[in-house]
Design a protein around this motif. Structure first.
Motif: not given
Length: 245
Positions: A12-20, A39-45, A49-52, A106-107
């Motif tokens: 899901x984080x990989x998809x987040x990075x690819x999309x945003x 802001x996008x970086x904090x959102x991804x982190x 963390x929430x998923x983990x 991308x990262x």
């Protein structure tokens, strides 16, 4: 299972990075919206963390000098340490990162747009150029996170500190903020890709000034910062023991 639970954050984080990631970088490039990328970086982190199931708490947040650039110097026990510290300590934390991450297109581009600086420790000349670039960025008002051990500790004991980040701080005449982090190995052990729910504790110490110091005094500065981090870790371990009783 642990494997399934661990796969969700990666996917899901990989998809987040690819999309945003691409539109975020276009906006940053077009309008200079560097804060937008953070802001996008904090959102991804926070998503990861929430998923983990990883939670963190910060002790000593009052020691964070938000009104001036500083070098945040932390111990390193797990791969979860950098993203947790990025999110927990400072709203726009820059990072000196291993140049191997540049292989993730991308990262790596997002890191560069955000002002992160790659370091190739195998190439001394390139590493010194990175240190110079970091010092200049600090003079421009950007704070940096460094892991002076250079790699993750297998035992939790502090490894010898490398000098580069301290040279950077002295060149910029910026304070060094000692940081201790524990709990990361419970979330992700070295050599494993599995991620487990855990509570991470971060303790921030008082800033140590470098104003007036010369590069000849870097070894004494390293000893002082290392001792401060060791003391922060000791106090965290004592608190953990008390809570366990």
């Amino acid at each position: 299972t642990a494997a399934v639970r661990s796969a969700a954050p990666y996917v899901l984080v990989s998809l987040y990075v690819l999309i945003v990631g691409p539109p975020g970088m276009l906006l940053a490039l077009a309008f200079g919206w560097k804060g937008h990328l953070y802001a996008l970086g904090h959102g991804g982190v926070r998503l990861a963390l929430a998923l983990s199931g990883i939670r963190y708490r910060v002790i000593g947040r009052e020691h964070v000098p938000l009104d001036r650039a500083a070098v945040y110097c932390s111990n390193h026990q797990s791969n979860v340490d950098p993203p947790v510290l990025f999110d927990a300590v400072h709203p726009m934390m820059h990072i000196l990162y291993k140049h191997e991450i540049d292989k993730i297109p991308i990262l790596a581009r997002a890191f560069r747009f955000g002002g992160f600086i790659p370091v190739d420790r195998r190439n001394k000349e390139a590493a010194m150029r990175s240190i110079e670039a970091g010092a200049q960025s600090i003079r421009e008002g950007n704070s940096f996170l460094i892991f002076p051990e250079g790699t993750r500790s297998r035992t939790g004991d502090l490894l010898p500190f490398k000098k580069g980040g301290f040279i950077m701080a002295i060149k910029a005449q910026a304070p060094i903020v000692p940081v201790a982090i524990t709990g990361g190995t419970a979330a992700m052990k070295r050599g494993s890709r599995l991620v487990y729910p855990a509570e991470i504790t971060i303790k921030v110490g008082r800033p140590i000034e470098t104003a007036g110091l010369s590069l000849d005094e870097r070894d004494q500065l390293i000893d002082r910062v290392r001792a401060e981090i060791a003391e922060l870790l000791r106090s965290l371990h004592e608190e953990t023991s008390r809570r366990a009783r």
